[in-house]
Write an enzyme that holds these catalytic residues in place. Structure first.
Site, PDB file in Angstrom:
ATOM      1  N   ASP A  92     -13.488   6.770  -2.674  1.00  0.00           N
ATOM      2  CA  ASP A  92     -13.125   6.178  -3.971  1.00  0.00           C
ATOM      3  C   ASP A  92     -13.923   6.813  -5.116  1.00  0.00           C
ATOM      4  OD1 ASP A  92     -11.198   4.421  -3.050  1.00  0.00           O
ATOM      5  OD2 ASP A  92     -12.623   2.789  -2.719  1.00  0.00           O
TER       6      ASP A  92
ATOM      7  N   LEU B   7      -7.679   0.985 -13.091  1.00  0.00           N
ATOM      8  CA  LEU B   7      -7.628   1.225 -11.644  1.00  0.00           C
ATOM      9  C   LEU B   7      -6.298   0.767 -11.041  1.00  0.00           C
ATOM     10  CD1 LEU B   7     -10.459   2.177 -11.923  1.00  0.00           C
ATOM     11  CD2 LEU B   7     -11.202   0.615 -10.142  1.00  0.00           C
TER      12      LEU B   7
ATOM     13  N   SER C  43       0.832  -1.209   0.000  1.00  0.00           N
ATOM     14  CA  SER C  43       0.000   0.000   0.000  1.00  0.00           C
ATOM     15  C   SER C  43       0.865   1.257   0.000  1.00  0.00           C
ATOM     16  CB  SER C  43      -0.900   0.008   1.242  1.00  0.00           C
ATOM     17  OG  SER C  43      -1.547   1.266   1.328  1.00  0.00           O
TER      18      SER C  43
ATOM     19  N   GLY D  42     -15.260  -5.947  -5.927  1.00  0.00           N
ATOM     20  CA  GLY D  42     -15.554  -4.873  -4.983  1.00  0.00           C
ATOM     21  C   GLY D  42     -15.301  -3.497  -5.570  1.00  0.00           C
TER      22      GLY D  42
ATOM     23  N   THR E 233      -9.055  -1.037   3.035  1.00  0.00           N
ATOM     24  CA  THR E 233      -8.860  -1.557   1.683  1.00  0.00           C
ATOM     25  C   THR E 233      -9.257  -3.026   1.600  1.00  0.00           C
ATOM     26  OG1 THR E 233      -7.311  -1.583  -0.163  1.00  0.00           O
ATOM     27  CG2 THR E 233      -6.355  -2.002   2.004  1.00  0.00           C
TER      28      THR E 233
ATOM     29  N   LYS F   4     -13.644  -3.585   2.709  1.00  0.00           N
ATOM     30  CA  LYS F   4     -14.451  -2.390   2.412  1.00  0.00           C
ATOM     31  C   LYS F   4     -15.946  -2.552   2.691  1.00  0.00           C
ATOM     32  CE  LYS F   4     -11.348  -0.170  -0.839  1.00  0.00           C
ATOM     33  NZ  LYS F   4     -11.140   0.436  -2.157  1.00  0.00           N
TER      34      LYS F   4
ATOM     35  N   SER G 287      -0.483   4.132   0.810  1.00  0.00           N
ATOM     36  CA  SER G 287      -1.136   5.081   1.725  1.00  0.00           C
ATOM     37  C   SER G 287      -0.213   5.567   2.855  1.00  0.00           C
ATOM     38  CB  SER G 287      -2.415   4.472   2.304  1.00  0.00           C
ATOM     39  OG  SER G 287      -3.371   4.362   1.284  1.00  0.00           O
TER      40      SER G 287
ATOM     41  N   GLY H 199     -14.811  -6.212 -15.242  1.00  0.00           N
ATOM     42  CA  GLY H 199     -14.697  -6.727 -13.877  1.00  0.00           C
ATOM     43  C   GLY H 199     -15.895  -6.351 -13.038  1.00  0.00           C
ATOM     44  N   ALA H 200     -16.242  -7.232 -12.107  1.00  0.00           N
ATOM     45  CA  ALA H 200     -17.421  -7.001 -11.249  1.00  0.00           C
ATOM     46  C   ALA H 200     -17.101  -7.346  -9.798  1.00  0.00           C
ATOM     47  CB  ALA H 200     -18.603  -7.825 -11.764  1.00  0.00           C
TER      48      ALA H 200
HETATM   49  P1  ATR Z   1     -11.827  -6.275  -6.152  1.00  0.00           P
HETATM   50  O1  ATR Z   1     -12.649  -6.752  -5.015  1.00  0.00           O
HETATM   51  O2  ATR Z   1     -10.839  -5.236  -5.782  1.00  0.00           O
HETATM   52  O3  ATR Z   1     -12.633  -5.817  -7.316  1.00  0.00           O
HETATM   53  P2  ATR Z   1     -11.273  -9.023  -6.995  1.00  0.00           P
HETATM   54  O4  ATR Z   1     -12.586  -9.390  -6.437  1.00  0.00           O
HETATM   55  O5  ATR Z   1     -10.073  -9.843  -6.624  1.00  0.00           O
HETATM   56  O6  ATR Z   1     -10.891  -7.510  -6.611  1.00  0.00           O
HETATM   57  O7  ATR Z   1     -11.332  -9.058  -8.589  1.00  0.00           O
HETATM   58  C1  ATR Z   1     -11.865  -8.033  -9.352  1.00  0.00           C
HETATM   59  C2  ATR Z   1     -12.429  -8.580 -10.617  1.00  0.00           C
HETATM   60  O8  ATR Z   1     -11.354  -9.037 -11.416  1.00  0.00           O
HETATM   61  C3  ATR Z   1     -13.371  -9.738 -10.418  1.00  0.00           C
HETATM   62  O9  ATR Z   1     -14.542  -9.391 -11.067  1.00  0.00           O
HETATM   63  C4  ATR Z   1     -12.658 -10.928 -11.060  1.00  0.00           C
HETATM   64  O10 ATR Z   1     -13.470 -11.783 -11.826  1.00  0.00           O
HETATM   65  P3  ATR Z   1     -14.243 -13.051 -11.179  1.00  0.00           P
HETATM   66  O11 ATR Z   1     -15.500 -12.488 -10.612  1.00  0.00           O
HETATM   67  O12 ATR Z   1     -14.494 -13.968 -12.310  1.00  0.00           O
HETATM   68  O13 ATR Z   1     -13.331 -13.627 -10.150  1.00  0.00           O
HETATM   69  C5  ATR Z   1     -11.731 -10.249 -12.028  1.00  0.00           C
HETATM   70  N1  ATR Z   1     -10.555 -11.077 -12.287  1.00  0.00           N
HETATM   71  C6  ATR Z   1      -9.626 -11.486 -11.408  1.00  0.00           C
HETATM   72  N2  ATR Z   1      -8.682 -12.219 -12.028  1.00  0.00           N
HETATM   73  C7  ATR Z   1      -9.049 -12.294 -13.336  1.00  0.00           C
HETATM   74  C8  ATR Z   1      -8.495 -12.944 -14.480  1.00  0.00           C
HETATM   75  N3  ATR Z   1      -7.362 -13.653 -14.415  1.00  0.00           N
HETATM   76  N4  ATR Z   1      -9.150 -12.797 -15.665  1.00  0.00           N
HETATM   77  C9  ATR Z   1     -10.296 -12.082 -15.748  1.00  0.00           C
HETATM   78  N5  ATR Z   1     -10.865 -11.455 -14.686  1.00  0.00           N
HETATM   79  C10 ATR Z   1     -10.251 -11.563 -13.507  1.00  0.00           C
END
Ligand code: ATR
Length: 270
Positions: free
Chosen positions: A101, A209, A14, A126, A61, A65, A16, A123-124
């Site tokens: 954020d 990000l 981090s 947090g 973090t 969160k 921070s 991505g979906a």
């Molecule tokens: P955060 O909570 O910060 O968003 P995360 O949950 O580890 O971090 O991952 C964020 C996103 O990256 C998730 O949507 C994850 O997809 P999954 O829901 O299928 O796990 C995506 N992600 C992580 N690794 C990935 C990879 N190798 N290829 C594609 N998407 C990936």
């Protein structure tokens, strides 16, 4: 000493502590100090019960969160909507939870002075919740979301009225704004990966990000095709600025703060 800390896991990378400790010193808060505490989800309750009294504020973090909300006596309206917080400040009535954020994500984007009709979120997890809320504030008409695990994209799409896209079909969307919230491209095992191995033709702005490295493979490809590229370090800096204001009532000088975090990343010569 007045103590502050970033809590989460893993925490050793981090930035921070570098940012907040620099700003405390720069602005003459010599009685304030900021540390990093590695706390896992299952350790949070006992930490908050026994040790949180020693602190005046926290940056929160991954992966805490959402979990942290259980310990907040008051929540900002943004936190209530997103159901995630990255800041906790001690008040006379207990812990106040805020989410900086959204401000962190939006400010660099607004500074570009552009309008967007469409956006695609990659991505979906947090991190994407603050992004979705931000894009709604910008009143972007078409907001798409895609994720390796489609169900998670679909759930968020239902909650926030977005258009879900199957991960393998994501290149069929031609968004003006493209945002990466996945760890693809991050320093470490995923450095050489990109969430968008496609053309950037329709894309005005690519926003990552990730901030380690400053320029990811995703952003380098965007720049090559004349899209504007925004590094996650911008978001990091602005969320930190707002957080620092909640901790002290004051803001640190932004350009100097950027130099401090860039230097910490080894990117001073960019
Ligand atoms: P955060 O909570 O910060 O968003 P995360 O949950 O580890 O971090 O991952 C964020 C996103 O990256 C998730 O949507 C994850 O997809 P999954 O829901 O299928 O796990 C995506 N992600 C992580 N690794 C990935 C990879 N190798 N290829 C594609 N998407 C990936």
């Amino acid at each position: 000493m007045q103590r502050y800390a970033v809590i989460g896991y893993p925490i050793s990378h981090s930035l921070s502590p570098v940012l907040h400790n620099w700003a405390f010193t720069y602005l003459g808060y010599l009685n304030k100090t900021y540390e990093a505490l590695a706390i896992k989800k299952e350790e949070l309750a006992s930490f908050m019960q026994s040790n949180s009294n020693f602190f005046l504020g926290f940056s929160v973090t991954i992966p805490l969160k959402e979990e942290i909300l259980k310990f907040a006596q008051k929540k900002s309206s943004v936190v209530q909507e997103i159901k995630a917080a990255n800041t906790l400040v001690k008040t006379s009535k207990g812990w106040f939870a805020e989410n900086t954020d959204v401000y962190g994500f939006l400010t660099p984007l607004k500074n570009l002075g552009l309008k967007f009709n469409s956006a695609l979120i990659l991505g979906a997890g947090g991190a994407s919740r603050a992004v979705i809320y931000s894009l709604k504030l910008l009143k972007i008409k078409e907001i798409y979301i895609t994720n390796r695990t489609y169900d998670k994209a679909k759930k968020l799409a239902q909650e926030f009225h977005l258009i879900p896209i199957v991960w393998e079909d994501r290149n069929k969307v031609k968004p003006e704004l493209l945002i990466n919230t996945t760890p693809l491209g991050m320093k470490g095992k995923l450095l050489k990966e990109t969430p968008w191995p496609y053309s950037f033709q329709s894309i005005k702005v690519a926003y990552d990000l990730i901030y380690t490295p400053f320029w990811t493979k995703f952003l380098l490809a965007a720049k090559k095709e004349q899209a504007l590229a925004l590094s996650g370090l911008n978001m990091f800096l602005y969320q930190g600025l707002k957080q620092f204001k909640l901790f002290t009532g004051q803001e640190f000088p932004l350009a100097k703060g950027l130099l401090v975090v860039k230097k910490a990343l080894g990117h001073i010569n960019l």
